[in-house]
Design an enzyme around this catalytic site. Structure first.
Site, PDB file in Angstrom:
ATOM      1  CE1 TYR A 165      -3.626   2.637   0.937  1.00  0.00           C
ATOM      2  CE2 TYR A 165      -1.795   3.625   2.126  1.00  0.00           C
ATOM      3  CZ  TYR A 165      -3.056   3.713   1.578  1.00  0.00           C
ATOM      4  OH  TYR A 165      -3.742   4.907   1.662  1.00  0.00           O
ATOM      5  CD  GLU A 201      -5.935   4.652  -1.060  1.00  0.00           C
ATOM      6  OE1 GLU A 201      -6.959   4.448  -1.741  1.00  0.00           O
ATOM      7  OE2 GLU A 201      -5.961   4.737   0.183  1.00  0.00           O
TER       8      GLU A 201
END
Ligand code: GDP
Ligand code: MN
Length: 399
Positions: free
Chosen positions: A118, A206
């Site tokens: 992530y 993101e």
């Protein structure tokens, strides 16, 4: 503003960040689908991804078929899977129960995933600077990871004057336990990501997941991006990122008549104020008193009679509106111009809900006189708290 995954990846690619090859299909015709799929000839499988401004698609489901919004399929069946997503409603943990209708479908090559990470960059309003977040448990819901295993999420601020430093990038590469070529690729990717973030005036990028492929390279498998609307004036490409299907129809209507400070909200009291600060204070006050605003609308101090009318028309037409609250501190903008706007609109759109006006300052008395002559059932006061209490009470009573 939010952009679609395929647009975000296009932007990443232009900053030399590796993304899987993909083609976005914008119309549900067999020829458009066939043309797009031709690019995947010779590949046994592809990934078919619904494009909506919400994440969680992989774990989401279509109302109609129950299937997921991200599907790994054999290329020979891809055309049916693509066609089957168009016009269907995808429900994910980010869309709410009503879901979102799919108008675009992205097809990408498959990537053999070894590990998922992530990675995100965002503006932290408390720290007043960009913050980088990274975790070696990618692919899943990062909010959950942050809650259950906070030690697994590395978070650090980036000095806006210095930019992301190579030593910070190395910390992330160590966290991901990368070695060899992938380690260097990670450093380069992070520095490029920061460049993309600044150059695009992003509020959020993101990448979830960023993957290490089985061949030992990095690839951004998914990307969510938010761009700062206030930077629109210096980005010609922002216009091309707009998707009318993903825009709130009322916000779009407001923009089309030159009202740029309209934001749709969840409540039922339609609000109009002159000045952003006054508008925010109005929302806060309603909230404190137990009311819920249907929108934020700053009409500004230079609004013309036409713009004020357009603003009222939008407020009155909105299906959620159960009450109208006007908060004017007349300065450059005279109170009676606002009153006249409301009167003009009610000639064609009936005022069926309670309406409270807090009028103060420039040409307040003229505004009051106009209202009295119009016979409109509007409660007027100079006292802001009294005005807010009244609209909250009357809106609840009218339910
Ligand atoms: P999201 O659910 O909206 O976040 O959509 P993603 O683009 O992140 O896709 C969901 C999940 O599908 C990812 O987390 C991956 O695990 C998986 N996925 C997507 N593309 C591929 C691929 O090419 N190969 C593999 N193995 N998994 C993929
Ligand atoms: Mn994702």
């Amino acid at each position: 503003m939010n952009v679609h995954e395929y647009q975000a990846k296009g932007l990443l690619k232009s900053f030399h960040i590796p993304v899987p090859f993909g083609v976005c299909i914008e119309e549900n015709t067999s020829s458009a689908i066939a043309t797009a799929l031709r690019a995947f000839k010779g590949r046994p499988k592809v990934v078919v991804k619904a494009q909506i401004h919400a994440g969680g698609r992989g774990k989401g489901h279509f109302k109609e078929s129950g299937t997921s919004g991200v599907r790994l399929v054999e290329t020979e069946h891809a055309a049916e899977v693509v066609a089957d997503m168009f016009g269907k409603t995808l429900v994910t943990n980010q869309t709410g129960a009503e879901g979102r209708v799919v108008h675009k479908v992205y097809v990408t090559e498959t990537v053999a995933v070894a590990r998922e990470f992530y990675l995100s960059l965002l503006i932290d309003r408390d720290r007043q600077c960009p913050v980088l977040m990274a975790s070696d448990s990618g692919g899943c819901d990062v909010e959950t990871v942050a809650q259950t295993h906070p030690e697994k999420v590395l978070t650090f601020p980036v000095d806006p004057l210095l930019g992301l430093q190579p030593f910070q990038a190395r910390r992330v590469a160590y966290l991901f336990q990368l070695i060899g070529e992938a380690f260097n690729e990670c450093i380069e990717l992070l520095l490029n990501l920061y460049r993309a973030f600044v150059a695009s005036d992003a509020c959020l990028i993101e990448i979830n997941p960023l993957v290490l492929t089985q061949e030992g390279h990095l690839s951004a498998l998914d990307c969510k991006m938010q761009l700062d609307d206030n930077a629109r004036f210096r980005h010609e490409n922002f216009v091309s990122f707009e998707d009318p299907n993903e825009t709130d129809p009322t916000e779009a209507e407001a923009k089309s008549v030159g009202i740029h400070n309209y934001v749709a909200l969840d409540g039922d009291i339609a609000c109009l104020a002159n000045g952003a600060g006054l508008g925010m204070a109005t929302l806060d006050l309603l909230d404190t008193l137990g009311g819920k605003a249907a929108n934020f609308l700053d009409i500004g101090d230079t609004a013309s009679a036409e713009q004020i009318e357009a603003g009222f028309r939008i407020l009155l037409k909105h299906p959620k509106t159960r009450g109208v609250f006007v908060n004017i501190f007349g300065g450059t903008l005279p109170c009676d111009r606002v009153v006249q706007g409301l009167i003009s609109v009610t000639e064609t759109v009936a005022l069926r809900v309670p309406c409270v006006m807090r009028l103060m300052g420039n040409r307040k008395d003229e505004g009051l006189a106009l209202l009295q002559r119009s016979g409109l059932p509007v409660f007027v006061t100079e006292d802001l708290t009294q005005a807010a209490e009244t609209i909250v009470r009357e809106t609840k009573a009218a339910l």
